[in-house]
Design a protein around this motif. Structure first.
Motif, PDB file in Angstrom:
ATOM      1  N   VAL A  55       0.917  -1.289   0.028  1.00 11.23           N
ATOM      2  CA  VAL A  55       0.125  -0.086  -0.111  1.00 11.23           C
ATOM      3  C   VAL A  55       0.824   1.260   0.023  1.00 11.23           C
ATOM      4  N   THR A  56       0.698   2.006  -0.921  1.00 13.03           N
ATOM      5  CA  THR A  56       1.508   3.521  -1.126  1.00 13.03           C
ATOM      6  C   THR A  56       0.665   4.484  -1.085  1.00 13.03           C
ATOM      7  N   THR A  57       1.121   5.533  -0.461  1.00 11.69           N
ATOM      8  CA  THR A  57       0.326   6.747  -0.291  1.00 11.69           C
ATOM      9  C   THR A  57       1.017   8.126  -1.028  1.00 11.69           C
ATOM     10  N   ALA A  58       0.522   8.935  -1.433  1.00  9.25           N
ATOM     11  CA  ALA A  58       1.149  10.250  -1.954  1.00  9.25           C
ATOM     12  C   ALA A  58       0.285  11.385  -1.328  1.00  9.25           C
ATOM     13  N   ARG A  66      -4.975  20.401   0.494  1.00 10.15           N
ATOM     14  CA  ARG A  66      -4.371  19.123   0.788  1.00 10.15           C
ATOM     15  C   ARG A  66      -4.973  18.024  -0.013  1.00 10.15           C
ATOM     16  N   ILE A  67      -4.370  17.130  -0.600  1.00  6.74           N
ATOM     17  CA  ILE A  67      -4.958  16.045  -1.490  1.00  6.74           C
ATOM     18  C   ILE A  67      -3.821  14.582  -1.009  1.00  6.74           C
ATOM     19  N   VAL A  68      -4.741  13.651  -0.813  1.00  6.45           N
ATOM     20  CA  VAL A  68      -4.121  12.284  -0.536  1.00  6.45           C
ATOM     21  C   VAL A  68      -4.550  11.186  -1.368  1.00  6.45           C
ATOM     22  N   MET A  69      -3.620  10.583  -2.083  1.00  4.60           N
ATOM     23  CA  MET A  69      -4.019   9.302  -2.749  1.00  4.60           C
ATOM     24  C   MET A  69      -3.520   7.895  -2.210  1.00  4.60           C
ATOM     25  N   ILE A  70      -4.246   6.822  -2.255  1.00  5.26           N
ATOM     26  CA  ILE A  70      -3.827   5.615  -2.014  1.00  5.26           C
ATOM     27  C   ILE A  70      -3.971   4.601  -3.075  1.00  5.26           C
ATOM     28  N   SER A  71      -2.949   3.729  -3.232  1.00  3.97           N
ATOM     29  CA  SER A  71      -3.034   2.754  -4.150  1.00  3.97           C
ATOM     30  C   SER A  71      -2.303   1.327  -3.566  1.00  3.97           C
ATOM     31  N   ARG A  72      -2.463   0.222  -4.463  1.00  4.41           N
ATOM     32  CA  ARG A  72      -1.812  -0.854  -4.040  1.00  4.41           C
ATOM     33  C   ARG A  72      -0.590  -1.037  -4.397  1.00  4.41           C
ATOM     34  N   ASP A  73      -0.225  -0.296  -5.563  1.00  3.20           N
ATOM     35  CA  ASP A  73       1.341  -0.213  -6.077  1.00  3.20           C
ATOM     36  C   ASP A  73       1.747   1.096  -6.343  1.00  3.20           C
ATOM     37  N   THR A  74       2.678   1.597  -7.025  1.00  3.12           N
ATOM     38  CA  THR A  74       3.188   3.079  -6.988  1.00  3.12           C
ATOM     39  C   THR A  74       2.197   3.996  -7.852  1.00  3.12           C
ATOM     40  N   SER A  75       0.965   3.396  -8.137  1.00  5.00           N
ATOM     41  CA  SER A  75       0.048   4.271  -8.837  1.00  5.00           C
ATOM     42  C   SER A  75      -0.278   5.735  -8.199  1.00  5.00           C
ATOM     43  N   SER A  76      -0.340   5.628  -6.863  1.00  3.22           N
ATOM     44  CA  SER A  76      -0.727   6.738  -6.332  1.00  3.22           C
ATOM     45  C   SER A  76       0.514   7.887  -6.425  1.00  3.22           C
ATOM     46  N   GLU A  77       1.616   7.550  -6.316  1.00  4.44           N
ATOM     47  CA  GLU A  77       2.889   8.469  -6.371  1.00  4.44           C
ATOM     48  C   GLU A  77       2.929   8.726  -7.987  1.00  4.44           C
ATOM     49  N   ASP A  78       2.660   8.102  -8.951  1.00  5.96           N
ATOM     50  CA  ASP A  78       2.656   8.312 -10.259  1.00  5.96           C
ATOM     51  C   ASP A  78       1.547   9.367 -10.453  1.00  5.96           C
ATOM     52  N   ALA A  79       0.291   9.129 -10.100  1.00  4.23           N
ATOM     53  CA  ALA A  79      -0.969  10.042 -10.326  1.00  4.23           C
ATOM     54  C   ALA A  79      -0.527  11.320  -9.435  1.00  4.23           C
ATOM     55  N   MET A  80      -0.132  11.429  -8.397  1.00  6.66           N
ATOM     56  CA  MET A  80       0.217  12.659  -7.658  1.00  6.66           C
ATOM     57  C   MET A  80       1.245  13.354  -8.633  1.00  6.66           C
ATOM     58  N   ARG A  81       2.224  12.839  -8.969  1.00  8.77           N
ATOM     59  CA  ARG A  81       3.221  13.383  -9.753  1.00  8.77           C
ATOM     60  C   ARG A  81       2.616  14.081 -11.007  1.00  8.77           C
ATOM     61  N   ALA A  82       1.758  13.532 -11.613  1.00 14.61           N
ATOM     62  CA  ALA A  82       1.268  13.819 -12.937  1.00 14.61           C
ATOM     63  C   ALA A  82       0.045  15.142 -12.533  1.00 14.61           C
ATOM     64  N   LEU A  83      -0.663  15.001 -11.293  1.00 14.58           N
ATOM     65  CA  LEU A  83      -1.360  16.062 -10.950  1.00 14.58           C
ATOM     66  C   LEU A  83      -0.436  17.319 -10.529  1.00 14.58           C
TER      67      LEU A  83
END
Length: 332
Positions: free
Chosen positions: A234-237, A307-324
């Motif tokens: 579980v990863t969060t960004a 403030r925005i928080v994203m949670i995913s099973r893989d690194t998708s949250s980090e990738d998505a936050m980077r894109a945002l």
């Protein structure tokens, strides 16, 4: 609190990401029967959103257990938080409270938490686990129970299960979900609620009773105390920013991010300061479904940053936050 005083009841509110835990707790705190409740909010990630939405006058401010999970056996944050609450209550630095409500993170396995209440002598003398209340999403619940081991454990350990968002699912689907939950937790009381305020108010009645007295139970009997999940999966960004952006720009960027990572983001939540709005905007998405944004009556604290928080099973949250951030940062 003296050692002779009766232990205070603790209500553990759990449920998978987006099931409606914060909404239920907010309504509990607005109920006169729950006046004077202390609240511990556990979130995965460095920035907490939920505790900002649960501030109530006359009660101790919500305490955040951030960047970790209370279900981790080696994490003593819950025990330390309960000790801190007890100390501050006795020295008068926070208002007195009659019970504690613990909101777990959506990926928490309740078993180690229950084990802590059994094994920790100090907690046993001062607090008693009154009940485990599990929220299950009426739309996504069946699939989540099959695919997420944490969700199955949350249901299995429940004393009461509340199926939320039932007004968004068809009757047959709710009946199938009830059957699945009955098989998973045959001992639990199962209740169904839509989004109507009156319906939720009626369904809170059993929870009022649970919250007003301690109900000592053998939570250890028949429960597996192993860990049902690996937090490394579980990863969060998170992103906090002070600039004020137009809502259409933010909404469009979020829609693009969710579309690009469809099926991989477990949760998105945020508290936003938006141009042309004098009140904060709450955003909330579960998997690929965005709830309609809502305006709070006021900011819950002096902090006006978005403030925005994203949670995913893989690194998708980090990738998505980077894109945002790549999309929105140049507009700051």
């Amino acid at each position: 609190m003296s050692d002779e005083a009766a232990p205070l009841p603790v209500l553990l509110v759990t449920g998978f990401l987006g099931a409606g835990k914060t909404t239920l707790i907010g309504r509990m705190l607005d109920d006169p029967a729950f006046a004077g409740s202390a609240l511990l909010v556990n979130e995965v990630g460095e920035i907490g959103i939920d505790q900002e939405l649960l501030v109530r006058s006359g009660s101790p401010p919500p305490q955040l257990l951030a960047n970790g999970c209370v279900c981790c056996v080696m994490n003593d944050d819950l025990g330390l938080a309960l000790r801190d609450l007890d100390l501050r209550r006795r020295d008068g630095s926070i208002p007195p409270f009659a019970r504690v409500i613990v909101e777990t993170t959506g990926v928490a396995d309740p078993a180690p938490i229950l084990a802590r209440f059994i094994a920790d002598g100090w907690i046993q003398r001062h607090f008693v686990l009154s009940a485990v209340i599990t929220l299950v999403d009426g739309v996504l619940g069946a699939e989540t129970l099959r695919s997420q081991p944490e969700a199955a454990s949350q249901a299995a350990h429940a004393d009461a299960i509340l199926i939320s968002k039932a007004d968004l699912a068809d009757v047959d689907a709710i009946d199938r979900l009830r059957g699945l939950l009955s098989a998973t937790a045959p001992h639990a009381t199962i209740l169904v609620a839509g989004s109507e305020e009156a319906a939720v108010g009626r369904l809170l009645e059993p929870f009022r009773l649970l919250g007003l007295r301690a109900l000592p139970q053998d939570h250890g009997r028949g429960h597996h105390h192993g860990h049902a999940h690996d937090h490394a999966l579980v990863t969060t960004a998170s992103w906090r920013f002070d600039d004020v952006l137009p809502w259409p720009v933010i909404a469009g960027a979020l829609d693009d991010v969710v579309t690009a990572h469809r099926g991989r983001l477990m949760r998105i939540k945020g508290l936003l300061r938006v141009r042309d709005a004098d009140r904060p905007v709450v955003i909330d998405a579960v998997q690929d479904l965005f709830h309609p944004p809502r305006l709070l009556d006021r900011w819950p604290s002096d902090d006006r940053s978005s403030r925005i928080v994203m949670i995913s099973r893989d690194t998708s949250s980090e990738d998505a936050m980077r894109a945002l951030r790549h999309t929105l940062a140049p507009m700051n």
